[in-house]
Motif scaffolding. Structure first.
Motif, PDB file in Angstrom:
ATOM      1  N   LEU A 142       3.593  -7.944  -3.709  1.00 55.85           N
ATOM      2  CA  LEU A 142       2.467  -7.870  -4.635  1.00 55.85           C
ATOM      3  C   LEU A 142       2.248  -9.198  -5.343  1.00 55.85           C
ATOM      4  O   LEU A 142       1.113  -9.660  -5.529  1.00 55.85           O
ATOM      5  N   LEU A 143       3.354  -9.852  -5.664  1.00 52.76           N
ATOM      6  CA  LEU A 143       3.248 -11.141  -6.333  1.00 52.76           C
ATOM      7  C   LEU A 143       2.570 -12.152  -5.426  1.00 52.76           C
ATOM      8  O   LEU A 143       1.713 -12.937  -5.851  1.00 52.76           O
ATOM      9  N   PHE A 144       2.976 -12.102  -4.150  1.00 49.68           N
ATOM     10  CA  PHE A 144       2.375 -12.988  -3.172  1.00 49.68           C
ATOM     11  C   PHE A 144       0.861 -12.755  -3.103  1.00 49.68           C
ATOM     12  O   PHE A 144       0.058 -13.696  -3.082  1.00 49.68           O
ATOM     13  N   ALA A 197       6.706   2.855  -9.812  1.00 43.93           N
ATOM     14  CA  ALA A 197       7.358   2.827  -8.512  1.00 43.93           C
ATOM     15  C   ALA A 197       8.658   2.058  -8.551  1.00 43.93           C
ATOM     16  O   ALA A 197       9.531   2.286  -7.729  1.00 43.93           O
ATOM     17  N   GLY A 198       8.758   1.128  -9.478  1.00 44.65           N
ATOM     18  CA  GLY A 198      10.000   0.397  -9.621  1.00 44.65           C
ATOM     19  C   GLY A 198      10.210  -0.688  -8.588  1.00 44.65           C
ATOM     20  O   GLY A 198      11.317  -1.163  -8.398  1.00 44.65           O
ATOM     21  N   THR A 199       9.124  -1.092  -7.898  1.00 43.82           N
ATOM     22  CA  THR A 199       9.312  -2.107  -6.874  1.00 43.82           C
ATOM     23  C   THR A 199       8.029  -2.928  -6.751  1.00 43.82           C
ATOM     24  O   THR A 199       6.944  -2.466  -7.063  1.00 43.82           O
ATOM     25  N   LEU A 200       8.194  -4.159  -6.269  1.00 38.08           N
ATOM     26  CA  LEU A 200       7.017  -4.994  -6.043  1.00 38.08           C
ATOM     27  C   LEU A 200       6.578  -4.953  -4.584  1.00 38.08           C
ATOM     28  O   LEU A 200       5.624  -5.586  -4.208  1.00 38.08           O
ATOM     29  N   SER A 201       7.299  -4.215  -3.766  1.00 36.28           N
ATOM     30  CA  SER A 201       6.990  -4.273  -2.335  1.00 36.28           C
ATOM     31  C   SER A 201       5.950  -3.214  -2.011  1.00 36.28           C
ATOM     32  O   SER A 201       6.157  -2.035  -2.305  1.00 36.28           O
ATOM     33  N   GLU A 208       6.720   5.801  -1.773  1.00 34.74           N
ATOM     34  CA  GLU A 208       6.842   6.650  -2.963  1.00 34.74           C
ATOM     35  C   GLU A 208       5.717   7.661  -3.023  1.00 34.74           C
ATOM     36  O   GLU A 208       5.905   8.797  -3.421  1.00 34.74           O
ATOM     37  N   GLN A 209       4.495   7.228  -2.638  1.00 33.39           N
ATOM     38  CA  GLN A 209       3.357   8.120  -2.769  1.00 33.39           C
ATOM     39  C   GLN A 209       3.202   9.046  -1.591  1.00 33.39           C
ATOM     40  O   GLN A 209       2.423   9.992  -1.638  1.00 33.39           O
ATOM     41  N   ALA A 210       3.978   8.760  -0.496  1.00 29.53           N
ATOM     42  CA  ALA A 210       3.764   9.567   0.702  1.00 29.53           C
ATOM     43  C   ALA A 210       4.552  10.857   0.676  1.00 29.53           C
ATOM     44  O   ALA A 210       4.672  11.520   1.689  1.00 29.53           O
ATOM     45  N   THR A 288      -3.424   0.873  -1.362  1.00 27.99           N
ATOM     46  CA  THR A 288      -1.964   0.881  -1.309  1.00 27.99           C
ATOM     47  C   THR A 288      -1.366   1.315  -2.647  1.00 27.99           C
ATOM     48  O   THR A 288      -0.434   2.109  -2.699  1.00 27.99           O
ATOM     49  N   LEU A 289      -1.928   0.765  -3.740  1.00 29.50           N
ATOM     50  CA  LEU A 289      -1.340   1.031  -5.035  1.00 29.50           C
ATOM     51  C   LEU A 289      -1.654   2.423  -5.542  1.00 29.50           C
ATOM     52  O   LEU A 289      -0.817   3.061  -6.159  1.00 29.50           O
ATOM     53  N   PHE A 290      -2.874   2.870  -5.347  1.00 26.00           N
ATOM     54  CA  PHE A 290      -3.275   4.102  -6.019  1.00 26.00           C
ATOM     55  C   PHE A 290      -3.566   5.253  -5.075  1.00 26.00           C
ATOM     56  O   PHE A 290      -3.347   6.398  -5.423  1.00 26.00           O
TER      57      PHE A 290
END
Lengths: 407, 213, 401
Positions: A142-144, A197-201, A208-210, A288-290
């Motif tokens: 996400l940072l990338f 989610a606790g992660t940046l990946s 997590e959402q699946a 991806t995020l939401f």
């Protein structure tokens, strides 16, 4: 019945992973020295093929969609239902004369479209298009993505500055101000997701959402903070990519094309391509995020492959963008800035607080409804207050008109 | 509340989008050139000359009175009168135009020439697909290109043509009736004169027997 | 940039001009003393999608704020007055069609009114009703097109424009059915109209007028509650009352500033005193008020149309003894003016007894409304300038003649 179901799911899973298995097969079957080349090509070429193809389809869909909204046909002469129109457009942009102003800064003028297209493509490296289908596995994906998104602003300014044209300079300055202002709500609204989610990946966020409770997925958009975050994210995304109603930098009816007014022919097509690629990239990130990435909306629909779900959601997002473009006039520069700093930034911060409250409230049966109500209240009350504050600042009102007396 | 108006606008556009597939009235595009909208009867584009019968030279109604040339606002009509005369539809001898040019690139389709013509000789056509790539003279129409038969006029402007034809038929009938009446009067007078001459001759003969007494 | 020397004359501080009254005439703003930034001079137009024709504005910008604005026009000058002075009175009528090319019927009426005053021609009843119907239909389609253009300028990517034009097309079809041409109608004559309109045409018009209120509602609904539109037009381009009156502004722009002046009520030309209609007035004089004036006037036009279509009598449309061709008025002068959709359209004729007028002068409302553009636009940003220009409602055919 169970046997059929197992067979169906087995088949579905094979179709779902068809690209992954092909990639694996191709890499293992090439001789050792060329493996790195083949694996790179197998990642890059699909991206370079699929997303520009989607861009071509979107240009037609947009023109036809806008046309239907305006009660007219869109293009319908080239090919059935006008679907071959992008080919005609491509031929036109390739054969046009490339006009470079004499006083323009040649090198920068030439490099600007290249920079913007390459940074736009780089953003696709971290989007999980399907299960196990991601170009580069980065832990800080996400940072990338956000870093790359900021690099496009450099290219915009290069274009505006090098053209030695007052209109493009105006457009470039507006674009930079807008893009920088809207980076903040964009990133802040995704921080809520990162927190939960606790992660940046991105792939882990999708995983997590699946998960499903019953048939309903754990998509973040179905929570109050997720819904607000989604709206904020998409609004900020529209502003980032200069999409209507935030397309003041390319304000078509005022300063004509803004920062790329001096570009013609293929370079203009590259700018156009870059804009749409950015739209797909931020929509993809929003999904991806939401919206749960490649996961199906209902658990039994998982037989349909994951990459089809991703692109279906992407097409829906594109449809919404086209719909919004056809409806709204554009905001003025200072109103845009006000909106970003005085409304979206506070809302994004409150959204983060709400996400935290959601996470740490107890999850028993009693609390299900209460959790919803509390978090919804946390979102809605400031929304109304901020909206009223914005309106009062602008002094807009519903007016009542009087008529002259008869006489 | 913020967002309410935006949502209303979105609903309105969605309604139009869906309606354009479902409602006939919404999608008003006419797919030219496969479909064409019918022009109303009164539509006008450029003028043309009328002739009766089959021969464009002999039946041409224009008598070269130059009224349309004088009244045309952009002066796009050029007429040269002939030196001899030919009979018109009632039989009277009239001049005719040797040269009748309309520069269609100048004509502004105002219809004043039609309004002022006393002889129903010039009317407005409806043709609009007239592009030509002949820059020098392609848009200067001569008498040959302008002359069209009365049947054509009846086809494009049926009600106006019916009214004009009725008026001309009435005028023709009246002229013929007058001519017939005049001929009858002349014949009657001639018969009387002949009878008087006969009587005079008989009287003279009788009077001739005796010298004036 | 020598900021000081340019700004000596009649400088108004940046704080004062936000909502204050200005005097008429040219103004230059003193830029903020802290950042004497470079003044950027931009020419907006003449080839520009939003300048409503070939029109140029030389704008001097300080950042995004307008410091000075000079309108430059004349790109569409076609010698209309000189041509009319060399042509017969009848031949000038088609040229008046092309003045404000969106509203040919009202242009015709202004000129025909002037000639009728000059010569003293009486107009039959039915003709007066037909003229009112045509004028109100023209007003409706002009305002409809203008509101569509205003939204197009604001970036609503053509959607409201398409809706507005869909209705306008139906009105233009009516014009074509009666006069033969959609826009250059050339329909009115001295003391009458060219041809009578048939009962079928009147019936079709009644049916169309029955459908028009729904269109105005749909249009208003798309945009009245839209926050973006309201934020962009309210408080922008304010024209104070006194300035409007002293600059000679007329039409919806004047009424948006709160001045009750509608020539249909003041002069009562034609038979307008027989119809009940109201004159909407605005209070703030900004772009939003001008936009709403036109929408409310569209509703009033519908009211007038319904009354006229109900009351139209039968009868002749022109006295056959009126001399239309070869008119030679006696020596004299006349000024005929009407409330065109843009403002007061006036025709001033001086006759010297020959077939051509000695002097033919058009009072173009768009040009006179345009002279106040600079005062309205000082301190606004470029986007607002475009929106303000759209609200003035100019058609270059009339500005340049």
């Amino acid at each position: 019945m169970n046997g059929y179901f197992a067979m169906a799911t087995g088949l579905a899973e094979r179709v779902d992973q068809i690209f992954v298995t092909f990639d694996h097969w191709a890499v293992t079957n090439t001789p050792e020295p060329l493996r790195w080349l083949v694996s790179i090509l197998l990642i890059v070429v699909p991206i370079l093929a699929v997303f520009p193809g989607l861009f071509a389809l979107t240009t037609v869909l947009e023109r036809k969609g806008l046309g239907r909204i305006q009660n007219r046909y869109g293009p319908n002469r080239v090919g059935p239902y006008g679907l071959l129109q992008p080919i005609a457009d491509a031929v036109k942009s390739l054969t046009k004369e490339d006009v470079v102003p004499r006083t323009a800064d040649g090198v920068v003028h030439y490099l600007a479209p290249l920079v913007i297209v390459s940074t736009a493509f780089l953003a696709y490296a971290v989007l999980p298009v399907g299960r196990n289908m991601i170009a580069v596995h980065l832990d800080a994906g996400l940072l990338f993505f956000f870093a790359i998104g900021s690099a496009t602003e450099l290219a915009v300014f290069m274009a505006g500055w090098s053209s030695r044209n007052k209109y493009s300079l105006l457009g470039a300055m507006r674009a930079i101000a807008q893009m920088i202002s809207y980076e903040v709500p964009l990133i802040l609204s995704s921080i809520a997701v990162i927190m939960i989610a606790g992660t940046l990946s991105p792939e882990k966020i999708v995983l997590e959402q699946a998960q499903y409770t019953g048939i309903f997925p754990h998509w973040y958009v179905f929570t109050p903070w997720g819904f607000a975050g989604f709206l904020l994210f998409m609004t900020a995304a529209a502003a980032e990519t200069n999409r209507s109603p935030f397309d003041l930098p390319e304000g078509e009816s005022e300063i004509i094309a803004g920062y790329f007014v001096e570009y013609s022919g293929f370079k203009f097509a590259l700018f156009f391509l870059a804009e749409y690629l950015e739209i797909f990239a931020v929509s993809g990130l929003g999904i991806t995020l939401f919206l749960g990435g490649w996961s199906a909306p209902l658990s039994f629909l998982a037989v349909i492959p994951s990459w089809i779900w991703f692109f279906a959601k992407l097409l829906v997002m594109i449809g919404v963008f086209i719909w919004v473009r056809g409806t709204m006039p554009r905001l003025r520069m200072d109103q845009l800035m006000n909106f970003a700093w005085k409304f979206m930034l506070p809302m994004a911060l409150i959204d983060m607080v709400c996400a935290g409250v959601w996470r740490f409230l107890p999850g028993g049966a009693l609390w299900v409804v209460l959790r919803w109500l509390i978090c919804a209240a946390i979102i809605v009350v400031p929304y109304v207050a901020l909206a009223r504050g914005l309106e009062q600042g602008r002094k807009i009102e519903q007016r009542v008109y009087r008529y002259a007396e008869e006489g | 509340m913020l967002g309410e108006g935006i949502v209303k606008g979105l609903i309105e556009t969605a309604r139009n989008f869906v309606g354009s597939y479902v409602d006939k009235d919404r999608l008003v595009t006419v797919q030219y050139p496969e479909e064409r909208n019918p022009l109303p009867e009164a539509a006008r584009n450029f003028p043309f000359l009328l002739y009766d019968g089959d021969d464009p030279e002999a039946g041409l109604r224009c008598v070269s009175c130059h009224i349309c040339e004088k009244e045309c606002p952009p002066r796009c009509i050029h007429i040269e009168k002939s030196t001899d005369k030919k009979p018109d539809f009632v039989g009277k001898q009239q001049f005719y135009p040797k040269v009748f040019n309309i520069d269609v690139s100048v004509c502004m389709s105002c219809q004043i020439c039609v309004e002022v013509c006393p002889f129903d000789a010039i009317r407005m056509d409806k043709e609009f697909e007239l592009s030509t790539d002949d820059r020098f003279g392609g848009l200067l129409w001569t008498k040959k290109e302008l002359a069209k038969p009365n049947e054509y006029y009846q086809k494009i402007h049926p009600m106006e043509a019916a009214e004009t034809d009725a008026r001309r038929a009435e005028e023709l009938k009246q002229t013929q009736a007058k001519a017939a009446a005049a001929a009858a009067a002349a014949a009657a007078k001639a018969a009387e004169a002949a009878k008087a001459a006969e009587a005079a001759k008989a009287g003279n003969g009788a009077a001739g027997k005796e010298p004036s007494a | 940039m020598s900021g000081k020397s340019m700004m000596e004359e009649s400088a108004i501080g940046l704080d004062e001009q936000m909502g204050a009254t200005y005097g008429a005439g040219r103004h230059t703003l003193k830029p903020d003393a802290e950042h004497e930034s470079q003044i950027l001079e931009v020419a907006i137009g003449p080839q520009h999608p939003s300048t409503h024709g070939v029109f140029r504005m030389d704008v001097q910008l300080d950042g995004e704020r307008v410091v000075r604005l000079k309108p430059v026009f004349g790109y569409l000058h076609r010698n209309h007055e000189k041509i009319a002075e060399n042509a017969a009175y009848l031949a000038a009528i088609p040229y008046t069609d092309r003045l404000d090319y969106l509203c040919s019927m009202t242009n015709n009426w202004g000129y025909v009114l002037a000639v009728e005053k000059l010569v003293g021609i009486a107009v039959p009843e039915r003709t007066e009703y037909i003229r009112v119907i045509m004028a109100e239909l023209t007003r409706f389609q002009n305002h409809s097109a203008l509101v569509g253009f205003l939204l197009q300028d604001m970036g609503a990517s053509g959607t409201p424009l398409m809706y507005a034009f869909r209705e306008r097309e139906k009105i233009l079809d009516l014009f074509e059915a009666v006069s033969g041409a959609r826009m250059m109608c050339n329909y009115l004559r001295f003391g009458g109209v060219r041809v009578d309109c048939t009962p079928e045409w009147l019936e079709e018009t009644r049916q169309l007028v029955g459908r028009l209120p729904r269109f105005v509602d749909e249009f208003e609904r798309l945009l009245r509650g839209n926050e973006i539109l309201m934020a962009r037009t309210q408080g922008v381009g304010v024209l104070p009352r006194e300035l409007a009156v002293s600059a000679g502004v007329t039409g919806p722009m004047l009424r948006a500033s709160g001045v009750n002046y509608d020539i249909r009520k003041v002069d009562r030309y034609g038979i307008y005193d027989r119809f009940k209609f109201r004159v909407p007035l605005g209070e703030h004089g900004d772009v939003y008020d001008r936009y709403m004036m036109r929408v409310l006037e569209m509703r009033e036009s519908i009211a007038i149309l319904e009354q006229a279509l109900k009351e139209i009598p039968d009868g002749p449309v022109q006295d056959p003894k009126t001399k239309v061709r070869g008119l030679r008025p006696k020596v004299g002068e006349a000024y005929g003016r009407i409330e065109s959709p843009k403002g007061e359209l006036g025709f001033y004729l001086i006759s010297d007894g020959t077939m051509n007028p000695y002097r033919y002068r058009v009072r173009p409302p768009c040009l006179i409304n345009l002279t106040i553009l600079e005062d309205m636009c000082l301190g606004l940003s470029v986007a607002d300038v475009v929106v303000t220009l759209g609200s003035v409602d100019i058609v270059m055919g009339e500005v340049d003649r």
